[in-house]
Scaffold this active site. Structure first.
Site, PDB file in Angstrom:
ATOM      1  N   THR A 242    -114.153  34.990  -5.977  1.00 41.11           N
ATOM      2  CA  THR A 242    -115.538  34.849  -5.519  1.00 41.11           C
ATOM      3  C   THR A 242    -116.504  35.639  -6.403  1.00 41.11           C
ATOM      4  OG1 THR A 242    -114.628  34.720  -3.311  1.00 41.11           O
ATOM      5  CG2 THR A 242    -116.974  35.139  -3.464  1.00 41.11           C
TER       6      THR A 242
ATOM      7  N   GLY B 297    -122.047  45.777  -1.369  1.00 40.16           N
ATOM      8  CA  GLY B 297    -122.322  44.503  -2.055  1.00 40.16           C
ATOM      9  C   GLY B 297    -123.575  44.510  -2.916  1.00 40.16           C
TER      10      GLY B 297
ATOM     11  N   GLY C 179    -115.090  32.726   7.139  1.00 41.03           N
ATOM     12  CA  GLY C 179    -114.818  33.249   5.791  1.00 41.03           C
ATOM     13  C   GLY C 179    -115.365  34.657   5.592  1.00 41.03           C
TER      14      GLY C 179
ATOM     15  N   GLU D 284    -111.670  39.292   5.214  1.00 39.45           N
ATOM     16  CA  GLU D 284    -110.765  39.045   4.097  1.00 39.45           C
ATOM     17  C   GLU D 284    -109.518  38.321   4.628  1.00 39.45           C
ATOM     18  OE1 GLU D 284    -111.433  40.496   0.934  1.00 39.45           O
ATOM     19  OE2 GLU D 284    -113.281  41.396   1.654  1.00 39.45           O
TER      20      GLU D 284
ATOM     21  N   LYS E  98    -115.977  53.349   1.191  1.00 34.89           N
ATOM     22  CA  LYS E  98    -117.354  53.301   0.683  1.00 34.89           C
ATOM     23  C   LYS E  98    -118.072  54.606   1.003  1.00 34.89           C
ATOM     24  CE  LYS E  98    -117.425  48.280   1.360  1.00 34.89           C
ATOM     25  NZ  LYS E  98    -117.701  47.214   2.344  1.00 34.89           N
TER      26      LYS E  98
HETATM   27  N1  HSE Z   1    -114.937  42.842   3.405  1.00 30.66           N
HETATM   28  C1  HSE Z   1    -116.061  43.702   3.197  1.00 30.66           C
HETATM   29  C2  HSE Z   1    -117.046  43.556   4.340  1.00 30.66           C
HETATM   30  C3  HSE Z   1    -116.777  43.453   1.906  1.00 30.66           C
HETATM   31  O1  HSE Z   1    -116.775  42.810   5.271  1.00 30.66           O
HETATM   32  O2  HSE Z   1    -118.060  44.222   4.320  1.00 30.66           O
HETATM   33  C4  HSE Z   1    -116.051  44.026   0.750  1.00 30.66           C
HETATM   34  O3  HSE Z   1    -115.894  45.400   0.900  1.00 30.66           O
END
Ligand code: HSE
Length: 441
Positions: free
Chosen positions: A17, A140, A193, A196, A211
């Site tokens: 992606t 992101g 979607g 993950e 994070k």
């Molecule tokens: N899967 C993460 C989220 C994004 O749902 O925020 C990538 O870290």
């Protein structure tokens, strides 16, 4: 794609992606980037590492760029910057280590790698004087790494509070708004979607915790040992507690806290928490992320946006690519060298010493004296009660089992834990009490 002579050569590892988003963004905005960043900053992707070169792709990429061999990509003479988007902490580490060893700056979105093995990665970056950029690893498309590292470089940072996992935020929102239970909301998130393929790190709190650890490292200067971080996920959040939260004027969010205390210690934790409905973070819904930063000078700043997805995450990768490209072309002896930890170690506040108010739900047998018994053990521990709450089922006013909620004044978590241990031994308490922190932020 950009093919001018003198372009900055890029090797891309991973073409899922985000990788294909990077390709598309450079194809769409490469000219604009060069206009803004200067004629020396053009990019050409020379190799793309994939598992299956024959797999059909949405992006129209010349197939000769694909390779399955990351080593040859790293060693490719025209590759000057390596973009790591394969994820995981084993092969990704080898790839990053090889790139740094070859003096090739790395751009990565891999929060798990940096949070779990940052000590090794940054030691290599220092040894080889080659930077690692990781804007895409946190929230992101929100440029929070740059803000924390550069925009607030002149400020003490007292508090970071963030909603930085979109999947869990979506699940909690659906549980709140539609009354879904956790498995149903998770299924929905997967169908859309958002989660993950393996949702473990999304729902057990560790994606958000990784994070938060990176944000903490940037603003406090030292890498945080994952073993010392308190992390709880959303798997055990029940609709009942969400309902009680609503009744009481709160919403449940998976919240990350990084707080600096007056004694210099750092509190860092991730857990589902009650936050007042009136707090701005309470209105962060869907898969959106938000990070609130409080510091001296600027006071409060809030960053809100898309924490995942192809284009938002690719936008952060491309921004790092431009920084790396500029450093290579325009300031080979300086320029933006990314982040390096500037302290060897800091002190983390033990979780038992961290303080908030609490919501505690006790599943109990409804016999006379239950409330008094619990209250007296809380009083013995020196914990004040600010309110009580219970659900009343109109058809069953004499139900044998009820959930008694106590709202407790601020006290150290360790004090609460000891009191709860004693309360659990009461014959009327039928299950382990359920605890949520109440954050005032
Ligand atoms: N899967 C993460 C989220 C994004 O749902 O925020 C990538 O870290």
């Amino acid at each position: 794609m950009i093919t001018n002579d003198g372009a900055v050569g890029v090797g891309l590892a991973g073409f899922g992606t985000v990788g294909s988003g990077v390709w598309n963004t450079l194809a769409r905005n490469g000219g604009l980037i060069t206009e803004r960043a200067g004629s020396a900053v053009k990019f050409e992707i020379h190799q793309i590492v994939v598992r299956d070169p024959d797999k059909p792709r949405a992006a129209s990429v010349p197939t000769e760029l694909f390779t399955t061999d990351w080593q040859s990509m790293v060693e490719h003479p025209l590759v000057e910057i390596v973009v790591e988007l394969i994820g995981g902490t084993e092969e990704a580490f080898e790839l990053v280590a090889a790139s740094l060893g070859a003096g090739k700056p790395v751009v990565t979105g891999n929060k798990a790698l940096l949070a779990e093995r940052g000590e090794e990665v940054f030691a290599l970056a220092r040894r080889h004087q080659t930077p690692v950029y990781f804007e895409a690893a946190v929230a992101g498309g929100i440029p929070i790494i740059k803000a924390a590292r550069e925009s607030f470089i002149g400020n003490q940072i007292d508090l970071i509070s963030g909603i930085i996992n979109g999947t869990s935020n979506y699940i909690l929102m659906r549980m709140t708004e539609a009354g879904l239970d956790y498995p149903t909301a998770l299924k929905e998130a997967k169908e859309l979607g958002y989660a993950e393929a393996d949702e473990t790190l999304d729902v057990n709190g560790w994606d958000a915790a990784h994070k938060a650890m990176l944000l903490g490292a940037i603003v406090h200067g030292f890498l945080i040992d994952p073993d010392e971080v308190y992390v709880r996920g959303i798997e055990y959040v029940r609709p009942l507690d969400i309902c009680f939260a609503k009744d009481l004027g709160y919403v449940v969010k998976l919240l990350c806290i990084v707080r600096q205390h007056e004694d210099g210690s750092i509190e860092i934790r991730t857990q589902p928490s009650f936050i007042p409905k009136t707090n701005i973070l309470a209105s962060v819904n869907d898969v959106f992320n938000a990070v609130a930063i409080r510091g001296d000078g600027f006071g409060d700043a809030l960053f809100y946006g898309r924490g995942a997805g192809q284009d938002p995450t690719a936008s952060s990768v491309v921004s790092d690519l431009v920084d790396a490209g500029r450093s290579l072309r325009e300031a080979p002896k300086g320029g933006n060298q990314g982040f390096l930890p500037y302290r060897k170690k800091g002190t983390l506040k033990p979780i038992d010493e961290t303080e908030t108010a609490y919501y505690v739900r006790f599943p109990v047998t409804d016999r006379p004296g239950v409330v008094a018994d619990i209250a007296s053990l809380l009083a013995k521990a020196g914990i004040g009660i600010s309110g009580t709450h219970s659900s009343i089922v109109p058809d069953e006013p004499d139900a044998a089992f009820v959930d008694m909620v106590f709202l407790l004044h601020t006290c150290p978590f360790g004090t609460l834990k000891s009191a709860l241990k004693a309360i659990e031994d009461l014959d009327c308490v039928t299950e382990r009490p359920v605890v949520f922190r109440i954050e005032t932020l």
